[in-house]
Design an enzyme around this catalytic site. Structure first.
Site, PDB file in Angstrom:
ATOM      1  N   LYS A   1     -17.883  33.820 131.104  1.00 51.77           N
ATOM      2  CA  LYS A   1     -17.722  35.128 130.467  1.00 51.77           C
ATOM      3  C   LYS A   1     -16.724  35.933 131.293  1.00 51.77           C
ATOM      4  O   LYS A   1     -16.925  36.155 132.491  1.00 51.77           O
ATOM      5  CB  LYS A   1     -19.037  35.886 130.371  1.00 51.77           C
ATOM      6  CG  LYS A   1     -18.896  37.269 129.713  1.00 51.77           C
ATOM      7  CD  LYS A   1     -20.155  38.110 129.838  1.00 51.77           C
ATOM      8  CE  LYS A   1     -21.237  37.635 128.930  1.00 51.77           C
ATOM      9  NZ  LYS A   1     -22.396  38.557 128.926  1.00 51.77           N
TER      10      LYS A   1
ATOM     11  N   GLY B   1     -17.082  39.622 122.257  1.00 51.69           N
ATOM     12  CA  GLY B   1     -17.946  40.750 121.932  1.00 51.69           C
ATOM     13  C   GLY B   1     -17.477  42.015 122.593  1.00 51.69           C
ATOM     14  O   GLY B   1     -16.356  42.089 123.120  1.00 51.69           O
ATOM     15  N   ALA B   2     -18.359  43.014 122.582  1.00 50.19           N
ATOM     16  CA  ALA B   2     -17.987  44.316 123.123  1.00 50.19           C
ATOM     17  C   ALA B   2     -17.768  44.274 124.629  1.00 50.19           C
ATOM     18  O   ALA B   2     -17.061  45.100 125.183  1.00 50.19           O
ATOM     19  CB  ALA B   2     -19.066  45.344 122.782  1.00 50.19           C
ATOM     20  N   SER B   3     -18.374  43.288 125.319  1.00 50.30           N
ATOM     21  CA  SER B   3     -18.260  43.264 126.775  1.00 50.30           C
ATOM     22  C   SER B   3     -17.166  42.335 127.280  1.00 50.30           C
ATOM     23  O   SER B   3     -16.707  42.486 128.400  1.00 50.30           O
ATOM     24  CB  SER B   3     -19.603  42.834 127.379  1.00 50.30           C
ATOM     25  OG  SER B   3     -19.973  41.563 126.890  1.00 50.30           O
ATOM     26  N   GLY B   4     -16.747  41.363 126.461  1.00 50.84           N
ATOM     27  CA  GLY B   4     -15.712  40.464 126.921  1.00 50.84           C
ATOM     28  C   GLY B   4     -15.642  39.205 126.074  1.00 50.84           C
ATOM     29  O   GLY B   4     -16.203  39.131 124.990  1.00 50.84           O
ATOM     30  N   LYS B   5     -14.932  38.209 126.610  1.00 49.60           N
ATOM     31  CA  LYS B   5     -14.788  36.928 125.920  1.00 49.60           C
ATOM     32  C   LYS B   5     -15.570  35.851 126.659  1.00 49.60           C
ATOM     33  O   LYS B   5     -15.740  35.911 127.876  1.00 49.60           O
ATOM     34  CB  LYS B   5     -13.314  36.522 125.838  1.00 49.60           C
ATOM     35  CG  LYS B   5     -12.480  37.359 124.871  1.00 49.60           C
ATOM     36  CD  LYS B   5     -11.060  36.827 124.764  1.00 49.60           C
ATOM     37  CE  LYS B   5     -10.254  37.633 123.743  1.00 49.60           C
ATOM     38  NZ  LYS B   5      -8.868  37.137 123.602  1.00 49.60           N
TER      39      LYS B   5
ATOM     40  N   ILE C   1     -14.948  30.666 122.753  1.00 52.96           N
ATOM     41  CA  ILE C   1     -16.025  30.334 121.806  1.00 52.96           C
ATOM     42  C   ILE C   1     -16.775  31.568 121.342  1.00 52.96           C
ATOM     43  O   ILE C   1     -17.668  31.476 120.515  1.00 52.96           O
ATOM     44  CB  ILE C   1     -17.013  29.335 122.429  1.00 52.96           C
ATOM     45  CG1 ILE C   1     -17.623  29.911 123.723  1.00 52.96           C
ATOM     46  CG2 ILE C   1     -16.360  27.996 122.664  1.00 52.96           C
ATOM     47  CD1 ILE C   1     -18.715  29.034 124.313  1.00 52.96           C
ATOM     48  N   GLY C   2     -16.406  32.732 121.857  1.00 53.66           N
ATOM     49  CA  GLY C   2     -17.070  33.961 121.431  1.00 53.66           C
ATOM     50  C   GLY C   2     -16.396  35.167 122.025  1.00 53.66           C
ATOM     51  O   GLY C   2     -15.741  35.095 123.072  1.00 53.66           O
TER      52      GLY C   2
ATOM     53  N   ASP D   1     -32.404  43.888 125.520  1.00 50.77           N
ATOM     54  CA  ASP D   1     -31.554  43.447 124.411  1.00 50.77           C
ATOM     55  C   ASP D   1     -32.000  42.063 123.931  1.00 50.77           C
ATOM     56  O   ASP D   1     -31.180  41.164 123.746  1.00 50.77           O
ATOM     57  CB  ASP D   1     -30.083  43.432 124.836  1.00 50.77           C
ATOM     58  CG  ASP D   1     -29.137  43.382 123.619  1.00 50.77           C
ATOM     59  OD1 ASP D   1     -29.595  43.659 122.494  1.00 50.77           O
ATOM     60  OD2 ASP D   1     -27.951  43.077 123.806  1.00 50.77           O
TER      61      ASP D   1
END
Length: 987
Positions: free
Chosen positions: A706, A687-691, A684-685, A810
């Site tokens: 995550k 990014g730079a750190s993972g899925k 469902i998403g 953040d």
């Protein structure tokens, strides 16, 4: 009977009888006030004297209590009037607490007070006029409260008062002229109150001892009184953000001691007054955003120049040559004018020029040669003028430069080699000129360069390999030039790169290998060049890429199927030499234009292949003949795939069995059930750190998982293990947190190769997902206000209730998740920091963490972080909720959302700021919440409220019964504060 009397005589008295009378008085507020931090815990009734109690100071001879300092104690409750029974009390401070009553009229019983500070509380109601009956009072601070009504006219009866501070209240009455009778007054601050429109009292000219007049945003109308010229001791005059008109009075030059004059954002007209050369102490003069006309007088030019800013007025005329001789002025702001002519050629010769900003004018001619002669020039901002000629070579020797912004001029010639490599330069903006030559290899010296913007010029030659050494480069825009050759292989080392735009050049060759290191790249535009070879499948591994344009090149071969891993807002591969099939994800009408002009590309979309109609029947016949063969192959492959998949799952399960799962809450599911469901269909998403996966368990419960990338990335983007990585930070932080507005971490697992974090599932996704999409209509104002309060309570818990305190670092709308009822929870603690003394100081970071548009100015510049950085970021979230707009958008031009809101409020009013989707009946409430957001995003950290106070203000705003009356008007709450010193000129 005798024995009974003897026992009574010999028995010790009660414990409290040994305490002095002052101590007995002090015990009453101890029991009356809520003391969550136990600040008064050592107030022991067994003591003989209260002089050793915390916050208490006594006279060394008499032992009487003389001073009480309750600053920052978090005390809550009504004001304890019993304190006025202390006969020798001279100093009393309740600064930054939660005292929530009105100020009692009998406070005048504190008849010996000299110092009274009740600022930053939640006092309500009028200011009692009886305060003027305290004959010894010298200092009175009631700032940052909710006081309303008038400033009492009887305040003019003060005879020893030196400081009267009432800023940031709800004072909506009048300012009495009688304040001009306080001859002892040195500091008068009434700023940011919604007073009724009134003229600036002429009697203020009688305050001959005053040194500080802060009268910004007081709703003054009419002209500036000429009597102010009598204030010979005045050092600071701030009349900004009012509705003053007329000309600046000539008498102003009589302020011989003045250091700073702020007149910006009024309706002043006419010319600058003559005789300003006599103001020899003047360092800062800001009359920006008015209706001034004429020229800058020669007299002003005899003052020493430290910073020249000529942006945001309607002044017409030229800048006199004598400005170059100004020996004392630190900053002159007259920006966004209609100034024209040349900048004086001698500008900078006789001064230590710090900043030069003449943006948005009509200047022409060459840039003066000696701007950096003093060796301290930091910012050179000349954007949107008509400067011509070459960039002076002397600027290449100006090692102090931080920002060079020359866009939208008529500059030509070659950029000095040394200018490319200035050691402190972080922004070089040369866009839209006629500059030529090449990028010098000296650029390797620009170690701090973050933004390189050189598009729309005539640069040529190859890109130097030294660009690959710019480890801090975030944005490189070199489009619309004549660059040739290949992209240097060294550029794959730019791990911080977020945008690369080299479109419309003459670049050729293949895209270099290793671009998977660009894990922060958001935009890649190589259109209209001569690139060839195959499209690298590595592009599909760029985790945050959402803009990809490779059109009008000579790329050949098949489209990599890995591109389907991307979440793209734009994909353009048209006009190349591509062939083969279109990846299934893009084989639909929505992407038809993305593939036009590739003669060898086949698909089911009309218009992709010119011979589509001729080959249709033959193609279907071939498909039928191949069907049986393919079916057999699919069967064999399917069996093999099933076997391998089963073996991999079994292996993974075994691997996770060997590792140690850590749980933080009780839960009713099996960890290994989660592992089996981690497939691409459930993503469902990314990014730079993972899925992130949505896993629906057999029980029907959903969790979010995550899965972090294998490499451990430090804050500086490098890979290693000597510092805590994101997984460890998230576990260390969330594993200890229990709060309804913090996302819950069920459990985690780390077996070396795989790192999993299992959270509660939030069905409505992130705030950004809904607020900045077609689903925005789901968020009416009450829902948005509830989201703001929920998120604020979560952050308040981190800042004030965790030991040690936690700074998120953040905070953004993407990291505020919404449950099924749109309740908000703060998430993603991968860069959070836990450290002691968070409210007393700031901790230095190795690099900025956070997201563009949310990063506090002081954090970006100094790399020092404390809770005020989170408060700024949360203020941006509030502005998003009010406006419905993202923090960064092309609509804002050179600004971000914070600057856009401030400037739009001033120029067009609040109606142009509020999201049009919101019901107008909530306008008053929205205005109050908007003012909280603006206060949180103040450029000065010290003026931002604590997160606990933010929660209080948001709750008060949402509970205001007037907010639903539909009352017209656009005035902001007095929480509102804006620093306009660099408005419209921040990148």
């Amino acid at each position: 009977m005798f024995l009974l009397l003897l026992l009574l005589f010999l028995s010790p008295p009660p414990l409290t009888l040994s305490l002095s009378k002052d101590g007995l008085f002090l015990l009453q507020p101890k029991h009356q006030l809520d003391d969550p931090s136990n600040a008064l815990s050592n107030w022991n009734p067994r003591d003989a004297s209260p002089c050793k109690w915390f916050a208490v100071t006594c006279d060394s001879l008499s032992g009487d209590v003389t001073s009480l300092n309750f600053s920052n104690f978090q005390l809550a409750g009504p004001f304890p009037t019993v304190l006025c029974r202390l006969p020798s009390l001279t100093n009393l401070s309740f600064y930054n607490n939660l005292i929530n009553s009105s100020i009692p009229p009998n406070i005048a019983n504190c008849s010996r007070l000299q110092y009274l500070d009740l600022s930053q509380n939640t006092f309500v109601g009028p200011i009692p006029e009886t305060l003027s009956q305290i004959p010894t009072l010298r200092y009175l601070d009631l700032s940052f409260n909710n006081l309303s009504g008038d400033v009492p006219a009887r305040f003019g009866e003060f005879r020893q008062l030196e400081s009267l501070l009432l800023v940031y209240n709800l004072l909506n009455g009048t300012i009495p002229s009688s304040l001009g009778n306080i001859s002892t007054l040195k500091k008068l601050q009434l700023a940011y109150n919604p007073f009724v429109p009134n003229p600036l009292p002429e009697e203020f000219g009688n305050l001959t001892n005053v040194e500080d007049l802060w009268l910004a945003s007081c709703n003054f109308v009419g002209s500036i009184p000429a009597s102010l010229g009598r204030l010979t001791r005045l050092q600071n005059l701030d009349l900004s953000l009012n509705s003053l008109n007329g000309s600046i009075p000539r008498s102003i030059v009589g302020m011989k001691s003045v250091v700073q004059i702020e007149l910006y954002q009024n309706f002043l007209s006419g010319e600058l007054p003559p005789g300003m050369s006599s103001m020899t102490n003047l360092r800062r003069f800001d009359a920006s955003m008015n209706n001034l006309s004429g020229t800058i007088p020669d007299e002003l030019c005899r003052l020493k120049l430290g910073s020249l800013n000529l942006y945001a007025n309607q002044i017409e005329g030229s800048l006199p040559e004598s400005i170059a001789l100004s020996p004392n002025l630190y900053e002159l702001k007259l920006f966004n004018n209609k100034l024209k002519g040349r900048l004086p050629s001698a500008l900078g010769n006789n001064s230590r020029l710090l900043n030069l900003d003449v943006s948005y004018n009509q200047f022409s001619g060459e840039i003066p040669e000696n701007l950096c002669r003093g060796g301290v020039l930091g910012d050179l901002i000349l954007i949107y003028n008509s400067f011509s000629g070459e960039i002076p070579r002397s600027l290449g020797e100006c090692s102090s430069l931080n920002r060079v912004r020359l866009r939208n001029n008529n500059l030509s010639g070659i950029v000095p080699d040394a200018l490319w490599g200035l050691p402190h330069l972080y922004l070089l903006e040369l866009t839209h000129n006629s500059l030529s030559g090449h990028i010098s290899s000296a650029i390797s010296g620009a170690r701090n360069l973050s933004l390189l913007l050189i598009s729309d010029n005539q640069f040529s030659g190859s890109l130097p390999k030294e660009i690959g050494s710019l480890n801090n480069l975030v944005e490189f825009v070199g489009c619309q030039n004549s660059f040739t050759g290949q992209i240097p292989a060294s550029m794959v080392k730019l791990s911080q790169l977020g945008k690369l735009d080299l479109s419309e050049n003459k670049l050729s060759g293949a895209v270099p290998r290793g671009i998977s290191a660009w894990n922060k790249l958001n935009e890649l535009d190589l259109a209209n060049n001569r690139f060839d070879g195959e499209i690298p499948n590595e592009i599909g591994s760029l985790p945050v890429l959402n803009y990809l344009d490779l059109s009008s090149n000579r790329f050949s071969g098949e489209i990599p199927s890995e591109l389907q891993n991307l979440k793209l807002n734009l994909l353009n591969l048209s006009n190349n030499l591509l062939s083969g099939d279109i990846p299934p994800l893009y084989d639909n009408e929505n992407y038809r234009k993305s593939f036009l002009g590739n003669l060898g590309l086949c698909g089911d979309l009309y218009g992709l292949c010119p011979t589509f109609s001729e080959s249709k029947n033959r193609r279907y016949l071939w498909i039928l003949r191949s069907m049986f063969v393919l079916a057999g192959i699919v069967f064999v492959v399917g069996v093999a795939w099933f076997y391998l998949k089963y073996r991999n799952i079994k292996k993974m399960k075994k691997g996770f069995n060997m590792s140690k799962w850590r749980s933080f809450h009780k839960y009713g599911f099996s960890e290994f059930e989660i592992i089996k469901l981690l497939n691409e269909d459930n993503v469902i998403g990314s990014g730079a750190s993972g899925k992130v996966y949505k896993v629906v368990l057999s029980s029907g419960e959903a969790v979010a998982v995550k899965k972090l990338w294998r490499s451990t990335r430090k804050e500086d983007g490098t890979v290693g293990s000597d510092e805590k990585d994101e997984f460890e930070v998230e576990v260390e932080t969330l594993g200890k947190i229990r709060h309804k507005n913090i996302v819950r971490l069920w459990c985690c697992c780390n077996n070396g190769d795989n790192k999993l974090l299992v959270y509660e599932y939030m069905p409505n996704g992130s705030l950004a997902d809904i607020l900045h999409s077609s689903k925005k209509s789901l968020l009416d104002w009450p829902t948005r206000c509830k989201i703001a309060i929920d998120a604020a309570e979560g952050l308040s818990y981190l800042h004030h209730d965790c030991v040690p305190p936690i700074v998120h670092r953040d905070v953004k709308s993407n990291n505020i998740l919404l449950d099924g009822e749109f309740g908000a929870k703060v998430a993603d603690f991968g860069v959070a920091k836990m450290f002691r003394g968070v409210s007393q100081g700031a901790e230095s970071m190795s690099v900025v963490a956070g997201s563009y548009g949310y990063i506090a100015p002081e954090y970006a510049y100094t790399l020092r972080v404390n809770e005020k950085s989170d408060i700024y970021s949360f203020g941006v979230v509030i502005l998003e909720l009010v406006t419905g707009k993202p923090p960064i958008d092309s609509e804002y031009g050179e600004q971000d959302l914070v600057k856009w809101v401030s400037s739009t409020l001033d120029q067009k009013g609040i109606e142009q700021v509020i999201d049009p989707c919101l019901d107008s009946k909530y306008k008053e409430e929205i205005s109050k919440v908007l003012s909280v957001g603006l206060l949180c995003t103040s450029s000065l950290p010290i003026t931002r409220p604590s997160m606990r106070r933010v929660v209080k203000m948001l709750q008060e705003a949402s509970a205001d019964p007037k907010s639903r009356s539909g009352k017209k008007g656009g005035k902001l709450s007095p929480y509102y504060h804006e620093e306009a010193s660099d408005q419209g000129n921040i990148v």
